[in-house]
Scaffold this motif. Structure first.
Motif, PDB file in Angstrom:
ATOM      1  N   MET A  91      80.067   8.937 -27.747  1.00 59.62           N
ATOM      2  CA  MET A  91      79.953   9.228 -26.322  1.00 59.62           C
ATOM      3  C   MET A  91      80.683  10.532 -26.023  1.00 59.62           C
ATOM      4  SD  MET A  91      80.142   5.576 -24.348  1.00 59.62           S
ATOM      5  CE  MET A  91      80.255   6.426 -22.817  1.00 59.62           C
ATOM      6  N   THR A  92      80.082  11.311 -25.141  1.00 55.82           N
ATOM      7  CA  THR A  92      80.664  12.598 -24.775  1.00 55.82           C
ATOM      8  C   THR A  92      81.578  12.437 -23.561  1.00 55.82           C
ATOM      9  OG1 THR A  92      78.889  13.168 -23.251  1.00 55.82           O
ATOM     10  CG2 THR A  92      78.557  13.753 -25.577  1.00 55.82           C
ATOM     11  N   ILE A  93      82.295  13.493 -23.260  1.00 57.39           N
ATOM     12  CA  ILE A  93      83.157  13.498 -22.063  1.00 57.39           C
ATOM     13  C   ILE A  93      82.310  13.264 -20.814  1.00 57.39           C
ATOM     14  CG2 ILE A  93      84.653  14.945 -20.635  1.00 57.39           C
ATOM     15  CD1 ILE A  93      86.121  14.187 -23.074  1.00 57.39           C
ATOM     16  N   SER A  94      81.147  13.881 -20.724  1.00 58.70           N
ATOM     17  CA  SER A  94      80.299  13.702 -19.536  1.00 58.70           C
ATOM     18  C   SER A  94      79.813  12.259 -19.423  1.00 58.70           C
ATOM     19  CB  SER A  94      79.131  14.679 -19.528  1.00 58.70           C
ATOM     20  OG  SER A  94      78.289  14.459 -20.639  1.00 58.70           O
ATOM     21  N   ASP A  95      79.582  11.574 -20.555  1.00 58.91           N
ATOM     22  CA  ASP A  95      79.206  10.154 -20.512  1.00 58.91           C
ATOM     23  C   ASP A  95      80.317   9.331 -19.859  1.00 58.91           C
ATOM     24  OD1 ASP A  95      76.927  10.819 -21.957  1.00 58.91           O
ATOM     25  OD2 ASP A  95      77.781  10.214 -23.874  1.00 58.91           O
ATOM     26  N   TRP A  96      81.542   9.598 -20.283  1.00 56.51           N
ATOM     27  CA  TRP A  96      82.685   8.871 -19.718  1.00 56.51           C
ATOM     28  C   TRP A  96      82.859   9.200 -18.241  1.00 56.51           C
ATOM     29  CZ3 TRP A  96      85.070   4.895 -21.880  1.00 56.51           C
ATOM     30  CH2 TRP A  96      84.962   4.723 -23.260  1.00 56.51           C
ATOM     31  N   LEU A  97      82.698  10.470 -17.889  1.00 56.97           N
ATOM     32  CA  LEU A  97      82.887  10.881 -16.495  1.00 56.97           C
ATOM     33  C   LEU A  97      81.868  10.226 -15.568  1.00 56.97           C
ATOM     34  CD1 LEU A  97      83.787  14.666 -16.901  1.00 56.97           C
ATOM     35  CD2 LEU A  97      85.313  12.768 -16.301  1.00 56.97           C
ATOM     36  N   ILE A  98      80.604  10.165 -15.983  1.00 58.33           N
ATOM     37  CA  ILE A  98      79.590   9.545 -15.117  1.00 58.33           C
ATOM     38  C   ILE A  98      79.870   8.053 -14.966  1.00 58.33           C
ATOM     39  CG2 ILE A  98      77.816   9.071 -16.862  1.00 58.33           C
ATOM     40  CD1 ILE A  98      77.112  10.346 -13.346  1.00 58.33           C
ATOM     41  N   ASP A  99      80.301   7.392 -16.034  1.00 61.71           N
ATOM     42  CA  ASP A  99      80.626   5.966 -15.935  1.00 61.71           C
ATOM     43  C   ASP A  99      81.814   5.722 -15.010  1.00 61.71           C
ATOM     44  OD1 ASP A  99      78.553   5.185 -17.567  1.00 61.71           O
ATOM     45  OD2 ASP A  99      79.754   5.124 -19.385  1.00 61.71           O
ATOM     46  N   VAL A 100      82.832   6.541 -15.133  1.00 66.17           N
ATOM     47  CA  VAL A 100      84.003   6.409 -14.254  1.00 66.17           C
ATOM     48  C   VAL A 100      83.612   6.705 -12.808  1.00 66.17           C
ATOM     49  CG1 VAL A 100      86.257   7.423 -13.692  1.00 66.17           C
ATOM     50  CG2 VAL A 100      85.713   6.815 -16.055  1.00 66.17           C
ATOM     51  N   ALA A 101      82.793   7.725 -12.587  1.00 66.57           N
ATOM     52  CA  ALA A 101      82.352   8.064 -11.222  1.00 66.57           C
ATOM     53  C   ALA A 101      81.573   6.905 -10.602  1.00 66.57           C
ATOM     54  CB  ALA A 101      81.510   9.329 -11.237  1.00 66.57           C
ATOM     55  N   HIS A 130      79.252   3.050 -33.300  1.00 67.89           N
ATOM     56  CA  HIS A 130      80.066   2.805 -34.498  1.00 67.89           C
ATOM     57  C   HIS A 130      79.170   2.242 -35.601  1.00 67.89           C
ATOM     58  CE1 HIS A 130      83.291   3.293 -31.587  1.00 67.89           C
ATOM     59  NE2 HIS A 130      84.057   3.582 -32.628  1.00 67.89           N
ATOM     60  N   PRO A 131      79.546   2.437 -36.842  1.00 67.71           N
ATOM     61  CA  PRO A 131      78.678   2.026 -37.953  1.00 67.71           C
ATOM     62  C   PRO A 131      78.234   0.560 -37.911  1.00 67.71           C
ATOM     63  CG  PRO A 131      80.435   3.429 -38.767  1.00 67.71           C
ATOM     64  CD  PRO A 131      80.739   3.161 -37.317  1.00 67.71           C
ATOM     65  N   SER A 132      79.156  -0.365 -37.665  1.00 64.71           N
ATOM     66  CA  SER A 132      78.751  -1.778 -37.675  1.00 64.71           C
ATOM     67  C   SER A 132      77.840  -2.114 -36.498  1.00 64.71           C
ATOM     68  CB  SER A 132      79.975  -2.689 -37.679  1.00 64.71           C
ATOM     69  OG  SER A 132      80.712  -2.538 -36.479  1.00 64.71           O
ATOM     70  N   GLY A 133      78.147  -1.569 -35.323  1.00 65.15           N
ATOM     71  CA  GLY A 133      77.295  -1.804 -34.153  1.00 65.15           C
ATOM     72  C   GLY A 133      75.944  -1.155 -34.320  1.00 65.15           C
ATOM     73  N   GLY A 134      75.925   0.076 -34.812  1.00 64.58           N
ATOM     74  CA  GLY A 134      74.657   0.772 -35.053  1.00 64.58           C
ATOM     75  C   GLY A 134      73.780   0.020 -36.036  1.00 64.58           C
ATOM     76  N   ALA A 135      74.406  -0.534 -37.094  1.00 59.40           N
ATOM     77  CA  ALA A 135      73.649  -1.310 -38.080  1.00 59.40           C
ATOM     78  C   ALA A 135      73.090  -2.583 -37.446  1.00 59.40           C
ATOM     79  CB  ALA A 135      74.541  -1.649 -39.278  1.00 59.40           C
ATOM     80  N   SER A 136      73.877  -3.226 -36.586  1.00 53.78           N
ATOM     81  CA  SER A 136      73.406  -4.447 -35.911  1.00 53.78           C
ATOM     82  C   SER A 136      72.237  -4.146 -34.979  1.00 53.78           C
ATOM     83  CB  SER A 136      74.545  -5.090 -35.121  1.00 53.78           C
ATOM     84  OG  SER A 136      75.549  -5.548 -35.983  1.00 53.78           O
ATOM     85  N   VAL A 137      72.336  -3.060 -34.234  1.00 51.80           N
ATOM     86  CA  VAL A 137      71.246  -2.673 -33.327  1.00 51.80           C
ATOM     87  C   VAL A 137      69.998  -2.321 -34.131  1.00 51.80           C
ATOM     88  CG1 VAL A 137      70.487  -0.960 -31.615  1.00 51.80           C
ATOM     89  CG2 VAL A 137      72.774  -1.946 -31.458  1.00 51.80           C
ATOM     90  N   ALA A 138      70.179  -1.594 -35.231  1.00 57.94           N
ATOM     91  CA  ALA A 138      69.031  -1.224 -36.076  1.00 57.94           C
ATOM     92  C   ALA A 138      68.368  -2.478 -36.648  1.00 57.94           C
ATOM     93  CB  ALA A 138      69.480  -0.294 -37.191  1.00 57.94           C
ATOM     94  N   ARG A 139      69.156  -3.439 -37.101  1.00 60.26           N
ATOM     95  CA  ARG A 139      68.626  -4.686 -37.649  1.00 60.26           C
ATOM     96  C   ARG A 139      67.876  -5.475 -36.564  1.00 60.26           C
ATOM     97  NH1 ARG A 139      72.661  -5.520 -40.391  1.00 60.26           N
ATOM     98  NH2 ARG A 139      73.956  -6.618 -38.889  1.00 60.26           N
ATOM     99  N   PHE A 140      68.491  -5.591 -35.386  1.00 64.40           N
ATOM    100  CA  PHE A 140      67.837  -6.286 -34.275  1.00 64.40           C
ATOM    101  C   PHE A 140      66.531  -5.580 -33.915  1.00 64.40           C
ATOM    102  CE2 PHE A 140      66.774  -6.940 -29.856  1.00 64.40           C
ATOM    103  CZ  PHE A 140      66.972  -8.295 -29.653  1.00 64.40           C
TER     104      PHE A 140
END
Length: 183
Positions: free
Chosen positions: A1-11, A113-123
């Protein structure tokens, strides 16, 4: 996630926390959240994939957003006072928003993250979801549904509330006419 991703979520979180204080329902109250999700849409929503079960995933997430928006708008306090429509997010409305934003943010962090990305790819492979853009579209349209329907419910409730209260000038004229007729 980029800084702008965090900023929009916080906003987006701050928009609702700001509404924990009662405020007038104004054009700014409506346009600020719409501007934030429009920015998110232009930044993330490049296309809406339609292959495989992408539309099922997108529809499920968008539907969840609509349901959260309807619920949040319904439990937001709307009243008419001092000639204005006033709104205040209840703790329940704020909690719905924080949970949904937290889910989207948590999913984005986890899937990067690697484990989450692998889980999403598998799903995705197991359920015929064609790629990352389907997940992005699902999450963005979930936020759109929530924001648009929450605001829509609040605006409609505000307009209905105002319709039950005559304008102050007309009300004063009616009282003056009633007083004159009584004498």
């Amino acid at each position: 996630m980029t800084i702008s991703d965090w900023l929009i979520d916080v906003a987006l979180l701050l928009v609702v926390f700001r509404q924990l204080r009662e405020e007038r329902l104004t054009l700014r109250t409506v346009l600020l959240p719409l501007a934030l999700i429009t920015w998110a849409g232009t930044a993330y929503l490049h296309d809406i994939p339609t292959a495989g079960n992408d539309l099922v995933l997108i529809g499920a997430f968008a539907g969840a957003g609509v349901a959260l928006g309807l619920a949040g708008g319904s439990i937001t306090r709307v009243r008419y006072a001092d000639g204005h429509i006033r709104v205040k997010a209840t703790l329940g409305a704020a909690a719905l928003w924080v949970v949904s934003m937290g889910f989207r943010l948590g999913f984005a962090v986890w899937s990067s993250h690697p484990s989450g990305g692998a889980s999403v790819a598998r799903f995705s492979a197991d359920h015929d979801v064609t790629g990352a853009q389907a997940w992005v579209a699902a999450l963005v349209l979930m936020a759109f549904g929530e924001v648009v329907f929450r605001l829509g419910v609040i605006v409609v409730r505000g307009l209905r509330t105002r319709a039950h209260h005559p304008p102050a000038a007309a009300s004063a004229l009616a009282r003056a006419g009633a007083a004159k007729g009584a004498s």
